[in-house]
Scaffold this active site. Structure first.
Site, PDB file in Angstrom:
ATOM      1  N   ALA A 222       6.446   3.805   4.054  1.00 16.46           N
ATOM      2  CA  ALA A 222       5.964   2.424   4.151  1.00 16.46           C
ATOM      3  C   ALA A 222       4.484   2.441   4.485  1.00 16.46           C
ATOM      4  CB  ALA A 222       6.745   1.691   5.232  1.00 16.46           C
TER       5      ALA A 222
ATOM      6  N   GLU B  38       9.384   8.284  11.455  1.00 16.82           N
ATOM      7  CA  GLU B  38       9.210   6.966  12.078  1.00 16.82           C
ATOM      8  C   GLU B  38       9.207   7.048  13.604  1.00 16.82           C
ATOM      9  OE1 GLU B  38      11.064   7.596   9.433  1.00 16.82           O
ATOM     10  OE2 GLU B  38      10.965   5.932   7.998  1.00 16.82           O
TER      11      GLU B  38
ATOM     12  N   GLY C 249       9.824   5.920   4.148  1.00 15.43           N
ATOM     13  CA  GLY C 249      10.362   5.204   2.983  1.00 15.43           C
ATOM     14  C   GLY C 249      10.356   6.044   1.711  1.00 15.43           C
TER      15      GLY C 249
ATOM     16  N   GLU D 213      13.411   7.948   1.876  1.00 17.06           N
ATOM     17  CA  GLU D 213      14.538   7.013   1.694  1.00 17.06           C
ATOM     18  C   GLU D 213      14.713   6.627   0.226  1.00 17.06           C
ATOM     19  OE1 GLU D 213      12.837   4.644   4.922  1.00 17.06           O
ATOM     20  OE2 GLU D 213      14.845   4.610   5.796  1.00 17.06           O
TER      21      GLU D 213
HETATM   22  C1  HXC Z   1      -0.619   3.833   4.712  1.00 13.36           C
HETATM   23  C2  HXC Z   1      -1.194   6.002   4.297  1.00 13.36           C
HETATM   24  C3  HXC Z   1       0.117   6.433   4.593  1.00 13.36           C
HETATM   25  C4  HXC Z   1       1.071   5.434   4.948  1.00 13.36           C
HETATM   26  C5  HXC Z   1      -1.064   8.162   4.098  1.00 13.36           C
HETATM   27  N1  HXC Z   1      -1.884   7.108   4.002  1.00 13.36           N
HETATM   28  N2  HXC Z   1       0.161   7.783   4.476  1.00 13.36           N
HETATM   29  N3  HXC Z   1      -1.561   4.716   4.356  1.00 13.36           N
HETATM   30  N4  HXC Z   1       0.648   4.162   4.993  1.00 13.36           N
HETATM   31  N5  HXC Z   1       2.342   5.728   5.192  1.00 13.36           N
HETATM   32  C6  HXC Z   1      -3.296   7.115   3.628  1.00 13.36           C
HETATM   33  C7  HXC Z   1      -4.177   7.586   4.749  1.00 13.36           C
HETATM   34  O1  HXC Z   1      -4.457   6.537   5.643  1.00 13.36           O
HETATM   35  C8  HXC Z   1      -5.406   8.053   4.002  1.00 13.36           C
HETATM   36  O2  HXC Z   1      -6.208   6.956   3.592  1.00 13.36           O
HETATM   37  C9  HXC Z   1      -4.823   8.641   2.723  1.00 13.36           C
HETATM   38  O3  HXC Z   1      -3.529   8.059   2.594  1.00 13.36           O
HETATM   39  C10 HXC Z   1      -4.669  10.153   2.801  1.00 13.36           C
HETATM   40  O4  HXC Z   1      -3.919  10.471   3.945  1.00 13.36           O
HETATM   41  P1  HXC Z   1      -4.378  11.560   5.033  1.00 13.36           P
HETATM   42  O5  HXC Z   1      -3.620  11.271   6.284  1.00 13.36           O
HETATM   43  O6  HXC Z   1      -5.863  11.616   5.112  1.00 13.36           O
HETATM   44  O7  HXC Z   1      -3.862  12.894   4.347  1.00 13.36           O
HETATM   45  P2  HXC Z   1      -3.377  14.232   5.082  1.00 13.36           P
HETATM   46  O8  HXC Z   1      -4.292  14.574   6.212  1.00 13.36           O
HETATM   47  O9  HXC Z   1      -3.193  15.223   3.986  1.00 13.36           O
HETATM   48  O10 HXC Z   1      -1.962  13.880   5.725  1.00 13.36           O
HETATM   49  C11 HXC Z   1      -0.882  13.553   4.877  1.00 13.36           C
HETATM   50  C12 HXC Z   1       0.290  12.965   5.738  1.00 13.36           C
HETATM   51  C13 HXC Z   1      -0.267  11.801   6.597  1.00 13.36           C
HETATM   52  C14 HXC Z   1       0.846  14.086   6.626  1.00 13.36           C
HETATM   53  C15 HXC Z   1       1.360  12.505   4.761  1.00 13.36           C
HETATM   54  O11 HXC Z   1      -1.006  10.888   5.743  1.00 13.36           O
HETATM   55  C16 HXC Z   1       0.799  11.017   7.285  1.00 13.36           C
HETATM   56  O12 HXC Z   1       1.341  11.460   8.318  1.00 13.36           O
HETATM   57  N6  HXC Z   1       1.120   9.802   6.803  1.00 13.36           N
HETATM   58  C17 HXC Z   1       2.064   8.922   7.418  1.00 13.36           C
HETATM   59  C18 HXC Z   1       3.469   9.355   7.092  1.00 13.36           C
HETATM   60  C19 HXC Z   1       4.483   8.485   7.807  1.00 13.36           C
HETATM   61  O13 HXC Z   1       4.478   8.335   9.052  1.00 13.36           O
HETATM   62  N7  HXC Z   1       5.394   7.810   7.026  1.00 13.36           N
HETATM   63  C20 HXC Z   1       6.380   6.934   7.562  1.00 13.36           C
HETATM   64  C21 HXC Z   1       5.890   5.497   7.563  1.00 13.36           C
HETATM   65  S1  HXC Z   1       7.066   4.389   8.308  1.00 13.36           S
HETATM   66  P3  HXC Z   1      -7.587   6.587   4.345  1.00 13.36           P
HETATM   67  O14 HXC Z   1      -8.099   5.424   3.537  1.00 13.36           O
HETATM   68  O15 HXC Z   1      -7.215   6.229   5.729  1.00 13.36           O
HETATM   69  O16 HXC Z   1      -8.425   7.835   4.233  1.00 13.36           O
HETATM   70  C22 HXC Z   1       8.244   4.120   7.129  1.00 13.36           C
HETATM   71  C23 HXC Z   1       9.402   3.194   7.400  1.00 13.36           C
HETATM   72  C24 HXC Z   1       9.112   2.148   8.431  1.00 13.36           C
HETATM   73  O17 HXC Z   1       8.206   4.647   6.065  1.00 13.36           O
HETATM   74  C25 HXC Z   1      10.296   1.206   8.618  1.00 13.36           C
HETATM   75  C26 HXC Z   1      10.155  -0.018   7.778  1.00 13.36           C
HETATM   76  C27 HXC Z   1      11.269  -1.009   7.921  1.00 13.36           C
END
Ligand code: HXC
Length: 257
Positions: A64, A132, A109, A112
């Protein structure tokens, strides 16, 4: 190119999440677009499988869109979870099986979405996770329900409650993916789909329904579902053709009827 691209490769529809600058993270608008693409797939003539992949080398989908999640009214968040759940659940009722081609990160997501597909193939650099918990959240698009059904409660709880990464080799060992692929993942996806696309779509659909019901039902009720669905399959013209072809020592020509 839009953020969700739907194309065709032979008898496979190919849905590409195309937002590589954000590692294909899912905004609510993108989730709606994915839902619209699924509806389109259901109407596409001659399509026999759906492949889902992320644009770029690095990520299938990073989950997400975290930036969009902040400061939302509670009821909007509930509707958002319901939206993601219903769009992903649509994969179960598509007329064709779906295959997630996990090319890199599949987090939150993104995992998922892969879990909601009928099958999952992973590249060697694939990394799964439901992180999450690290955000003070828990999965909201089906992860707490589909992961234990696929790999068992103990492993699912560990992955969800530690938020740890699961690399491709472990994902294969614990049954999270059907296979890990060396080389071209799209090519492997097309070949994988080729193992079932020649079969009758109704029979494939009945098999998928029967197996999926197994997780929800007591054995006696599941066996009844199987008896009924196998009898429905028996009444199709494809079953008649399949059995006739066996007797006539030729290849069957299924017509999905
Ligand atoms: C928004 C995201 C994103 C996300 C990455 N980006 N994941 N933006 N939402 N989930 C963006 C970053 O902000 C960044 O943009 C660009 O993508 C590259 O990411 P980096 O972090 O610079 O890359 P890297 O260092 O290689 O790390 C990759 C990664 C990390 C390990 C995947 O990005 C990460 O941990 N992302 C979050 C993963 C996560 O927590 N997913 C779960 C979300 S919650 P900018 O512009 O900032 O440079 C979910 C469900 C929630 O999914 C429940 C809902 C009901």
């Amino acid at each position: 190119m839009s953020v969700v691209d739907l194309t065709r490769n032979g008898d496979c529809a190919v849905l590409t999440l195309n937002r590589p600058e954000a590692l294909n993270a899912l905004s609510f608008a993108i989730i709606r677009d994915i839902g619209a693409a699924f509806d389109e797939v259901a109407e596409m003539e001659g399509v026999r499988a759906l492949l889902i992949i992320g644009a770029g080398e690095k990520s299938f989908c990073a989950g997400a869109d975290i930036k969009e999640l902040r400061n939302r009214p509670l009821m909007d968040q509930l509707r958002g979870a319901e939206l993601g759940q219903s769009v992903f659940a649509r994969l179960d009722t598509l007329p064709v099986p779906s295959v997630a081609l996990v090319n890199g990160y599949a987090f939150g997501g993104g995992s998922e979405l892969a879990l909601a597909c009928t099958f999952r193939l992973a590249s060697e650099n694939a990394v799964f996770g439901l992180p999450e918990i690290k955000l003070g959240l828990i999965p909201g698009y089906g992860g707490t329900q589909r992961l234990p059904r696929l790999i068992g409660e103990g492993r699912a709880l560990e992955i969800i409650m530690t938020g740890r990464n699961v690399k491709a080799d472990e994902a294969e060992r614990i049954g999270l993916v059907n296979a890990v692929v060396e080389g071209d993942l799209m090519q492997a996806g097309l070949e994988f789909a080729g193992k079932f696309t020649r079969y009758s779509l109704p029979a494939l659909g009945f098999a998928r329904s029967a197996v999926q019901r197994a997780a929800d039902l007591p054995l006696a009720e599941g066996l009844r579902v199987e008896a009924e669905l196998s009898t429905l399959a028996y009444r199709t013209q494809d079953a008649e053709e399949g059995m006739a072809a066996f007797e006539e020592k030729r290849k069957p020509e299924f017509k999905d009827g």
